[in-house]
Enzyme design. Sequence first.
Site, PDB file in Angstrom:
ATOM      1  N   ASP A   1     -10.885 -38.690  16.835  1.00 27.33           N
ATOM      2  CA  ASP A   1     -12.226 -38.250  16.508  1.00 27.33           C
ATOM      3  C   ASP A   1     -12.186 -36.955  16.873  1.00 27.33           C
ATOM      4  O   ASP A   1     -11.861 -36.746  18.007  1.00 27.33           O
ATOM      5  CB  ASP A   1     -12.981 -39.394  17.348  1.00 27.33           C
ATOM      6  CG  ASP A   1     -14.223 -39.775  16.628  1.00 27.33           C
ATOM      7  OD1 ASP A   1     -15.158 -38.764  16.298  1.00 27.33           O
ATOM      8  OD2 ASP A   1     -14.595 -41.013  16.600  1.00 27.33           O
TER       9      ASP A   1
ATOM     10  N   ASP B   1     -17.041 -36.075  13.901  1.00 29.29           N
ATOM     11  CA  ASP B   1     -18.515 -36.497  14.039  1.00 29.29           C
ATOM     12  C   ASP B   1     -19.573 -35.520  13.656  1.00 29.29           C
ATOM     13  O   ASP B   1     -19.379 -34.606  14.090  1.00 29.29           O
ATOM     14  CB  ASP B   1     -18.374 -36.520  15.677  1.00 29.29           C
ATOM     15  CG  ASP B   1     -19.434 -37.336  16.121  1.00 29.29           C
ATOM     16  OD1 ASP B   1     -19.475 -38.598  16.135  1.00 29.29           O
ATOM     17  OD2 ASP B   1     -20.345 -36.710  16.920  1.00 29.29           O
TER      18      ASP B   1
ATOM     19  N   GLU C   1     -18.136 -37.318   9.012  1.00 30.98           N
ATOM     20  CA  GLU C   1     -19.245 -38.307   9.334  1.00 30.98           C
ATOM     21  C   GLU C   1     -20.476 -37.481   9.046  1.00 30.98           C
ATOM     22  O   GLU C   1     -20.807 -36.367   9.503  1.00 30.98           O
ATOM     23  CB  GLU C   1     -19.176 -38.749  10.613  1.00 30.98           C
ATOM     24  CG  GLU C   1     -20.612 -39.746  10.879  1.00 30.98           C
ATOM     25  CD  GLU C   1     -21.078 -39.907  12.258  1.00 30.98           C
ATOM     26  OE1 GLU C   1     -21.802 -40.906  12.507  1.00 30.98           O
ATOM     27  OE2 GLU C   1     -21.059 -39.115  12.863  1.00 30.98           O
TER      28      GLU C   1
ATOM     29  N   HIS D   1     -18.597 -48.525  14.974  1.00 26.75           N
ATOM     30  CA  HIS D   1     -18.915 -48.770  16.337  1.00 26.75           C
ATOM     31  C   HIS D   1     -20.596 -48.136  16.464  1.00 26.75           C
ATOM     32  O   HIS D   1     -21.110 -48.629  17.575  1.00 26.75           O
ATOM     33  CB  HIS D   1     -18.217 -47.742  17.443  1.00 26.75           C
ATOM     34  CG  HIS D   1     -18.364 -46.329  16.736  1.00 26.75           C
ATOM     35  ND1 HIS D   1     -17.930 -45.730  15.749  1.00 26.75           N
ATOM     36  CD2 HIS D   1     -19.126 -45.389  17.665  1.00 26.75           C
ATOM     37  CE1 HIS D   1     -18.411 -44.203  15.782  1.00 26.75           C
ATOM     38  NE2 HIS D   1     -19.017 -44.240  16.907  1.00 26.75           N
ATOM     39  N   ASP D   2     -21.104 -47.681  15.542  1.00 28.90           N
ATOM     40  CA  ASP D   2     -22.645 -47.518  15.480  1.00 28.90           C
ATOM     41  C   ASP D   2     -23.374 -48.384  14.717  1.00 28.90           C
ATOM     42  O   ASP D   2     -24.724 -48.318  14.622  1.00 28.90           O
ATOM     43  CB  ASP D   2     -22.842 -46.073  14.837  1.00 28.90           C
ATOM     44  CG  ASP D   2     -22.196 -45.074  15.626  1.00 28.90           C
ATOM     45  OD1 ASP D   2     -22.187 -45.078  16.945  1.00 28.90           O
ATOM     46  OD2 ASP D   2     -22.114 -44.110  15.178  1.00 28.90           O
TER      47      ASP D   2
HETATM   48  C1  NOJ Z   1     -21.721 -40.357  15.833  1.00 28.32           C
HETATM   49  C2  NOJ Z   1     -20.972 -41.223  16.329  1.00 28.32           C
HETATM   50  O1  NOJ Z   1     -20.462 -42.028  15.770  1.00 28.32           O
HETATM   51  C3  NOJ Z   1     -21.976 -41.931  17.570  1.00 28.32           C
HETATM   52  O2  NOJ Z   1     -21.289 -42.945  18.302  1.00 28.32           O
HETATM   53  C4  NOJ Z   1     -22.481 -40.868  18.465  1.00 28.32           C
HETATM   54  O3  NOJ Z   1     -23.409 -41.130  19.369  1.00 28.32           O
HETATM   55  C5  NOJ Z   1     -22.877 -39.503  17.798  1.00 28.32           C
HETATM   56  N1  NOJ Z   1     -22.310 -39.363  16.593  1.00 28.32           N
HETATM   57  C6  NOJ Z   1     -22.927 -38.512  18.593  1.00 28.32           C
HETATM   58  O4  NOJ Z   1     -21.860 -38.086  18.857  1.00 28.32           O
END
Ligand code: NOJ
Length: 560
Positions: free
Chosen positions: A97, A199, A255, A328-329
């Site tokens: 990541d 990210d 992302e 994970h989000d």
């Molecule tokens: C996206 C990540 O997937 C998430 O878990 C994170 O809180 C935010 N970006 C900030 O880095």
Amino acid sequence: MTQWWKDAVVYQIYPRSFNDTTGNGIGDIKGITEKLPYLNRLGIDVIWLSPVYQSPNDDNGYDISDYHAIMDDFGTMDDFHEMLNVADQFNIKIMMDLVVNHTSDEHKWFIESKSSKNNPYRDYYIWKDPKPNGEPPTNWGAHFGGSTWEYDEQTEQYYLHLFSKKQPDLNWENESLRRDIYDMMLFWLDKGVAGFRMDVINMISKDPEYPDGELQATGFGDGAPFYLNGPKVHDYLQEMNREVLSKHETITVGEMPGANVEQAKLYTGKDRDELDMVFHFEHVGLGEGELGKFSPEEWRLTELKEIFSSWQKGLDQVGWNSLYWSNHDQPRAISRFGDERERYRVKSGKMLATCLHMLKGTPYIFQGEELGMTNVRFDSIQDYRDLETLNAYDDLLSRKLLTENEMMEAIYQRGRDNARTPMHWSNDKNGGFTEGTPWIPVNPNYTTINADLVLDQPDSIFYYYQKLIQLRKEHEIIVEGTYEDLLKDHESLFCYKRVYKEQELVVLCNFTDNRVEFELPESIELTEEPLITNDSTPIIQSDQTYQLEPYQASVYLIQK
Ligand code: NOJ
């Protein structure tokens, strides 16, 4: 550059919740190494490792204080090298990541930057004077609540943080910051990692005017138009590609909240030398209400299909898709898009897997998806750990925008901790994740959903995923075929066709708990035996009349 990642399947590990070997309640790198034979058995090619860098864990590693060190909780650099070596023996690659929109406020750059206006690192971050009336430079709201600006008494300026105030945004305008980031990326690539999941990488270029945004229900302005896909983002990514990525055979995925197909063409376009894939948010954002994910609303299958179809068609021959239901989000795939009732849990999980893995693009499996894991419902907010959830809980309740019950219900549906409860390895205490006290409680359903169980059952969801992965290796049509939607307006079925050379692949998925009768165009003649199915009930009723059982998914390979 070869495009080896086109027929790869990626498995995401959230290290904190994967496997603890020390008994401190937190997953670690040795724990990942220990489970590599398991992942090899599943058949995946690449691991996307959520951040393992040194971090004070305000946001579980997405706030990095040292890009060159491993988080103490997770082990040592030696553990990391060992993991890479063992993974290599299994032919599994590791994708790191890369969190470079922001650092932790405990990163040495920020500590320097904050120390005085003249410090050489001042410009590594985004500092602005207050508005003449003393207010923050813009009215933007941060992703984890509050303003995006934090005032620093000592130097009398505000710094920008799109996420928490412990995650100050880096200033990509600064050339030496960019150089430092590229060197850091090379440091990891030289160790043998295969690439990066980047990210919120479409947030790195901000509108230099810093205008106020339109006022939202949250009471803050919407800054997104001024920092998503900003004016220099493509210049930066092209530079990164030249300076770093082009020097290795990498896999990259950016992302990108708020990115649409047209933008993705620019980010992933074959001749643009930026990234290989993007993670867009259109399907996971379905049904977001006025308060975003915490006011979930109904959505229709036709909306979901339209999103997938537009990405499938839009990027065909131009760029490349990533394919995911969860990470994970996000909530667990079965709870969000399938049916978590025990009667349909596994079946709908297999259906979702079929639907996704037969599309064109690189599929991502989130840890536990191959076990059929589901969302969790903790009784008390005390059991939750995610700062987004906790901040939203305080904020929305104190402003009386939601009642306690509505908020808990929203968390059950959409909260990020749904994905972050520990992996279920066995029926042992804590699902075999740890011998200590887990950093977040284990989902109590581990007694019926765990790795030991699925590995013991030949028709389990684990072996179904294994088969889907194998099919991708055996049939070029799954990787290369073009996509055509079928029954576009159907509200219960997601059916599509892939076409390649003399072959057609017909994918039929029922997203409901009803038996559904339907017709297919006359040109489609299904074979007797499906290539893969989660229910062997024959679907052919008579000429061109078919029927799918609840959550049935069947795939047919047809030679023309
Ligand atoms: C996206 C990540 O997937 C998430 O878990 C994170 O809180 C935010 N970006 C900030 O880095």
